[in-house]
Design a protein around this motif. Sequence first.
Motif, PDB file in Angstrom:
ATOM      1  N   PHE A   1       9.586   5.597   1.172  1.00  0.00           N
ATOM      2  CA  PHE A   1       8.732   6.695   0.546  1.00  0.00           C
ATOM      3  C   PHE A   1       6.962   6.478   0.623  1.00  0.00           C
ATOM      4  N   GLN A   2       6.827   5.905   1.626  1.00  0.00           N
ATOM      5  CA  GLN A   2       5.385   5.650   1.747  1.00  0.00           C
ATOM      6  C   GLN A   2       4.558   6.766   2.472  1.00  0.00           C
ATOM      7  N   SER A   3       5.260   7.972   3.075  1.00  0.00           N
ATOM      8  CA  SER A   3       4.556   9.114   3.516  1.00  0.00           C
ATOM      9  C   SER A   3       4.594  10.032   2.355  1.00  0.00           C
ATOM     10  N   VAL A   4       5.309   9.767   1.153  1.00  0.00           N
ATOM     11  CA  VAL A   4       5.395  10.821   0.198  1.00  0.00           C
ATOM     12  C   VAL A   4       4.534  10.434  -0.988  1.00  0.00           C
ATOM     13  N   LEU A   5       4.247   9.212  -1.554  1.00  0.00           N
ATOM     14  CA  LEU A   5       3.660   8.833  -2.426  1.00  0.00           C
ATOM     15  C   LEU A   5       2.459   8.176  -2.029  1.00  0.00           C
ATOM     16  N   PRO A   6       1.300   8.121  -2.863  1.00  0.00           N
ATOM     17  CA  PRO A   6      -0.076   7.284  -2.468  1.00  0.00           C
ATOM     18  C   PRO A   6       0.217   5.872  -2.907  1.00  0.00           C
ATOM     19  N   GLY A   7      -0.703   5.169  -2.639  1.00  0.00           N
ATOM     20  CA  GLY A   7      -0.710   3.772  -2.662  1.00  0.00           C
ATOM     21  C   GLY A   7      -0.239   3.100  -3.973  1.00  0.00           C
ATOM     22  N   GLN A   8      -1.013   3.327  -4.687  1.00  0.00           N
ATOM     23  CA  GLN A   8      -0.788   2.440  -6.345  1.00  0.00           C
ATOM     24  C   GLN A   8       0.415   2.675  -6.893  1.00  0.00           C
ATOM     25  N   PRO A   9       0.720   4.093  -7.043  1.00  0.00           N
ATOM     26  CA  PRO A   9       2.122   4.411  -7.825  1.00  0.00           C
ATOM     27  C   PRO A   9       3.481   3.887  -6.853  1.00  0.00           C
TER      28      PRO A   9
ATOM     29  N   LEU B   1       3.678   1.345  -4.944  1.00  0.00           N
ATOM     30  CA  LEU B   1       3.407  -0.252  -5.322  1.00  0.00           C
ATOM     31  C   LEU B   1       4.448  -0.349  -6.520  1.00  0.00           C
ATOM     32  N   LEU B   2       3.595   0.332  -7.828  1.00  0.00           N
ATOM     33  CA  LEU B   2       4.528   0.023  -9.065  1.00  0.00           C
ATOM     34  C   LEU B   2       5.867   0.399  -8.973  1.00  0.00           C
ATOM     35  N   LEU B   3       6.094   1.575  -8.561  1.00  0.00           N
ATOM     36  CA  LEU B   3       7.523   2.081  -8.422  1.00  0.00           C
ATOM     37  C   LEU B   3       8.520   0.963  -7.511  1.00  0.00           C
ATOM     38  N   ALA B   4       7.899   0.412  -6.593  1.00  0.00           N
ATOM     39  CA  ALA B   4       8.762  -0.447  -5.919  1.00  0.00           C
ATOM     40  C   ALA B   4       9.052  -1.653  -6.624  1.00  0.00           C
ATOM     41  N   ILE B   5       8.012  -2.263  -7.365  1.00  0.00           N
ATOM     42  CA  ILE B   5       8.323  -3.488  -8.357  1.00  0.00           C
ATOM     43  C   ILE B   5       9.420  -3.159  -9.303  1.00  0.00           C
ATOM     44  N   LEU B   6       9.465  -1.628  -9.788  1.00  0.00           N
ATOM     45  CA  LEU B   6      10.511  -1.314 -10.729  1.00  0.00           C
ATOM     46  C   LEU B   6      11.738  -1.346 -10.018  1.00  0.00           C
ATOM     47  N   VAL B   7      11.675  -0.916  -8.939  1.00  0.00           N
ATOM     48  CA  VAL B   7      13.192  -0.821  -7.832  1.00  0.00           C
ATOM     49  C   VAL B   7      13.602  -2.082  -7.863  1.00  0.00           C
TER      50      VAL B   7
END
Length: 124
Positions: free
Chosen positions: A56-64, A66-72
């Motif tokens: 999802f790096q092309s869809v979402l910007p940097g900080q969100p 990263l936070l979603l990846a920590i949640l996943v």
Amino acid sequence: MNTIYFLVQQTMFFSIPLLIVALGGMYSERSGVVNIALEGIMIIGAFSGILFINTFQSVLPGQPILLLAILVAALSGVLISLTHAYASVNMKANQVISGTAINMFAPAFAIYVARMLRTVQQIP
């Protein structure tokens, strides 16, 4: 002096995740659960977080992202932990054997999926 600063900095980078996992292992031991699967849970969580960022790096910007990846990563760790708990409690499997199976499964699964997604033999 520069080398000592570099060594201390790298030690902190690599030891903090291990200390967090050791803290979780201490709490599980205090509750009476032998959680050998801590390394496997870490591997699955790290792999799912990196896979989420890569997808999802092309869809979402940097900080969100990263936070979603920590949640996943946390949710995938919880899923593997629930699998370990189900095997140990409901199926009456040995906790050490179940944890060892997760520790053997996690790196093999991560390498296999990474090779299939990248279609190369050596993963950078």
